[in-house]
Design a protein around this motif. Structure first.
Motif, PDB file in Angstrom:
ATOM      1  N   CYS A 233      -2.498   4.524  -2.902  1.00  0.00           N
ATOM      2  CA  CYS A 233      -3.404   5.421  -2.381  1.00  0.00           C
ATOM      3  C   CYS A 233      -3.050   6.914  -2.242  1.00  0.00           C
ATOM      4  O   CYS A 233      -3.671   7.481  -1.209  1.00  0.00           O
ATOM      5  N   VAL A 234      -2.418   7.397  -3.201  1.00  0.00           N
ATOM      6  CA  VAL A 234      -1.923   8.920  -3.151  1.00  0.00           C
ATOM      7  C   VAL A 234      -2.964   9.676  -3.643  1.00  0.00           C
ATOM      8  O   VAL A 234      -4.165   9.283  -4.299  1.00  0.00           O
ATOM      9  N   LYS A 235      -2.840  10.969  -3.651  1.00  0.00           N
ATOM     10  CA  LYS A 235      -3.477  11.909  -4.365  1.00  0.00           C
ATOM     11  C   LYS A 235      -3.535  11.764  -5.800  1.00  0.00           C
ATOM     12  O   LYS A 235      -2.703  11.345  -6.372  1.00  0.00           O
ATOM     13  N   PRO A 236      -4.737  12.258  -6.506  1.00  0.00           N
ATOM     14  CA  PRO A 236      -4.615  12.051  -8.139  1.00  0.00           C
ATOM     15  C   PRO A 236      -3.436  12.524  -8.941  1.00  0.00           C
ATOM     16  O   PRO A 236      -2.755  11.655  -9.729  1.00  0.00           O
ATOM     17  N   ASP A 237      -2.872  13.632  -8.435  1.00  0.00           N
ATOM     18  CA  ASP A 237      -1.880  14.116  -9.296  1.00  0.00           C
ATOM     19  C   ASP A 237      -0.629  13.465  -8.769  1.00  0.00           C
ATOM     20  O   ASP A 237       0.487  13.629  -9.655  1.00  0.00           O
ATOM     21  N   GLY A 238      -0.588  12.541  -8.006  1.00  0.00           N
ATOM     22  CA  GLY A 238       0.574  11.816  -7.650  1.00  0.00           C
ATOM     23  C   GLY A 238       0.697  10.388  -8.136  1.00  0.00           C
ATOM     24  O   GLY A 238       1.564   9.520  -7.880  1.00  0.00           O
ATOM     25  N   ILE A 239      -0.610   9.637  -8.689  1.00  0.00           N
ATOM     26  CA  ILE A 239      -0.725   8.438  -8.946  1.00  0.00           C
ATOM     27  C   ILE A 239       0.413   8.015 -10.053  1.00  0.00           C
ATOM     28  O   ILE A 239       1.118   7.034  -9.990  1.00  0.00           O
ATOM     29  N   VAL A 240       0.542   8.656 -11.372  1.00  0.00           N
ATOM     30  CA  VAL A 240       1.196   8.530 -12.243  1.00  0.00           C
ATOM     31  C   VAL A 240       2.693   8.594 -11.896  1.00  0.00           C
ATOM     32  O   VAL A 240       3.570   7.714 -12.237  1.00  0.00           O
ATOM     33  N   PRO A 241       3.164   9.607 -11.327  1.00  0.00           N
ATOM     34  CA  PRO A 241       4.602   9.586 -10.844  1.00  0.00           C
ATOM     35  C   PRO A 241       4.895   8.670 -10.024  1.00  0.00           C
ATOM     36  O   PRO A 241       6.018   7.973 -10.166  1.00  0.00           O
TER      37      PRO A 241
ATOM     38  N   ILE B 178       1.006  -1.123   0.075  1.00  0.00           N
ATOM     39  CA  ILE B 178      -0.129  -0.217   0.000  1.00  0.00           C
ATOM     40  C   ILE B 178       0.778   1.247  -0.029  1.00  0.00           C
ATOM     41  O   ILE B 178       1.791   1.336   0.807  1.00  0.00           O
ATOM     42  N   ILE B 179       0.566   1.980  -1.006  1.00  0.00           N
ATOM     43  CA  ILE B 179       1.553   3.379  -1.006  1.00  0.00           C
ATOM     44  C   ILE B 179       0.682   4.324  -0.589  1.00  0.00           C
ATOM     45  O   ILE B 179      -0.471   4.656  -1.385  1.00  0.00           O
ATOM     46  N   GLY B 180       0.860   5.052   0.190  1.00  0.00           N
ATOM     47  CA  GLY B 180      -0.086   6.196   0.950  1.00  0.00           C
ATOM     48  C   GLY B 180      -0.693   5.681   2.161  1.00  0.00           C
ATOM     49  O   GLY B 180      -1.478   4.943   2.060  1.00  0.00           O
ATOM     50  N   GLY B 181      -0.216   6.083   3.283  1.00  0.00           N
ATOM     51  CA  GLY B 181      -0.904   5.589   4.480  1.00  0.00           C
ATOM     52  C   GLY B 181      -2.009   6.584   5.080  1.00  0.00           C
ATOM     53  O   GLY B 181      -1.742   6.530   6.450  1.00  0.00           O
ATOM     54  N   GLY B 182      -2.497   7.357   4.065  1.00  0.00           N
ATOM     55  CA  GLY B 182      -3.509   8.270   4.721  1.00  0.00           C
ATOM     56  C   GLY B 182      -4.907   7.565   5.287  1.00  0.00           C
ATOM     57  O   GLY B 182      -4.664   6.134   5.388  1.00  0.00           O
ATOM     58  N   ASN B 183      -5.982   8.226   5.072  1.00  0.00           N
ATOM     59  CA  ASN B 183      -7.179   7.573   5.599  1.00  0.00           C
ATOM     60  C   ASN B 183      -7.532   6.402   4.892  1.00  0.00           C
ATOM     61  O   ASN B 183      -7.932   5.371   5.297  1.00  0.00           O
ATOM     62  N   ILE B 184      -7.485   6.403   3.471  1.00  0.00           N
ATOM     63  CA  ILE B 184      -8.064   5.273   2.453  1.00  0.00           C
ATOM     64  C   ILE B 184      -6.960   4.104   2.874  1.00  0.00           C
ATOM     65  O   ILE B 184      -7.327   2.917   2.884  1.00  0.00           O
TER      66      ILE B 184
ATOM     67  N   ALA C  87      -7.782   6.496  -7.021  1.00  0.00           N
ATOM     68  CA  ALA C  87      -7.843   8.010  -7.094  1.00  0.00           C
ATOM     69  C   ALA C  87      -8.837   8.280  -8.168  1.00  0.00           C
ATOM     70  O   ALA C  87      -8.837   7.593  -9.259  1.00  0.00           O
ATOM     71  N   ALA C  88      -9.504   9.327  -7.967  1.00  0.00           N
ATOM     72  CA  ALA C  88     -10.566   9.885  -8.903  1.00  0.00           C
ATOM     73  C   ALA C  88      -9.964  10.346 -10.347  1.00  0.00           C
ATOM     74  O   ALA C  88      -8.799  11.033  -9.982  1.00  0.00           O
ATOM     75  N   GLY C  89     -10.504  10.394 -11.258  1.00  0.00           N
ATOM     76  CA  GLY C  89     -10.039  10.957 -12.717  1.00  0.00           C
ATOM     77  C   GLY C  89      -8.741  10.101 -13.207  1.00  0.00           C
ATOM     78  O   GLY C  89      -8.834  10.506 -14.604  1.00  0.00           O
TER      79      GLY C  89
END
Length: 273
Positions: free
Chosen positions: A68-76, A6-12, A98-100
């Protein structure tokens, strides 16, 4: 057990790992990457999962990798871990929540042939009552979708849809909880305006929506159960108080407001893509 990164340890991310572990999963086979050491320490102490500051370490040797990061971080992020995924001995199913961000965009950042699954979740997964819709990319087979659906089923309900429907899904369930939070907030304010103390008005409104939701769930589960329209009709006596209230809601454009809200949400989801 399946190895999960899991990449991104925020709420989701936390909601996902907590559901996996609550379902009997081995915490030592879940690795979470995040940029904040304090957050990682919290997740390790609470759930016993393996943690790392490096996204590439979360991608090494896993069967499923959830981004599970923000949309602008998905591709990077996918570009960052692409070489590791290519070197894995076993196939890794890559998942975005991520949405979008489109399947095409994600596939373009990953090694050729990588099975990619795109998910639109919602925040009630934080309490095990989430609703998630998932769509597979060009290389995602039915077994891949079933695997992801099974994992997401640990934090609520998960359904498979076509990618073209995900913007509409975002408008209904992805952002849907916020609509109901706003509606309850407005109902509480209305109760206060009618003379109720705010804590009591909030207690009544929250309890009411919980009961109404339970009735709709039961209606779906029963073979001949009532849907929302039938339930509304049954509680609306001709010429009664509920009929008067519903007439006022319709006259003030409640249905039109939801149509516009869903349209605005779906359009924004398309713009993000």
């Amino acid at each position: 057990m399946t190895n999960i990164g899991i990449i991104g340890g925020g709420n989701i991310g936390e909601a996902l790992l907590s559901g996996i572990i609550a379902d009997g999963g081995d915490a030592k086979k879940v690795i979470v990457a995040d940029r904040t050491q304090e957050r990682l320490d919290y997740l390790k102490d609470k759930y016993g999962v393996v943690t790392t500051l490096e996204a590439v370490e979360a991608a090494e040797g896993v069967d499923y990798l959830f981004n599970c990061v923000k949309p602008d971080g998905i591709v990077p992020v996918f570009q960052e871990v692409a070489d590791v995924l290519d070197d894995n001995d076993e196939e890794t199913v890559v998942v975005s929540v991520a949405a979008g961000v489109t399947l095409e965009a994600m596939e373009g950042a990953l090694p050729a042939g990588t099975p990619v699954v795109r998910i639109m979740p919602n925040t009630p997964m934080l309490v095990g009552k989430g609703t998630s819709a998932l769509a597979g990319g060009r290389f995602a087979e039915e077994s891949h979708l079933e695997g992801v659906q099974n994992i997401m089923g640990k934090v609520g309900t998960a359904v498979v849809v076509k990618e073209k429907d995900l913007d509409a899904v975002t408008a209904v369930s992805g952002s849907g909880p916020a609509y109901f939070f706003l509606a309850v907030e407005a109902l509480v304010d209305a109760g206060v305006q009618q003379g109720l103390p705010r804590p009591l008005a909030e207690q009544l409104a929250v309890s009411t929506i919980e009961g109404a939701a339970a009735m709709m769930v039961r209606g779906q589960e029963e073979e001949d159960g009532d849907g929302p329209s039938e339930l509304r009709a049954k509680v609306t006596s001709p010429g009664g108080t509920t009929a008067a209230a519903l007439r006022a809601l319709e006259e003030n454009g409640l249905r039109k407001a939801f149509f516009h809200a869903a349209e605005a949400c779906a359009n924004r989801s398309r713009e993000l893509g």
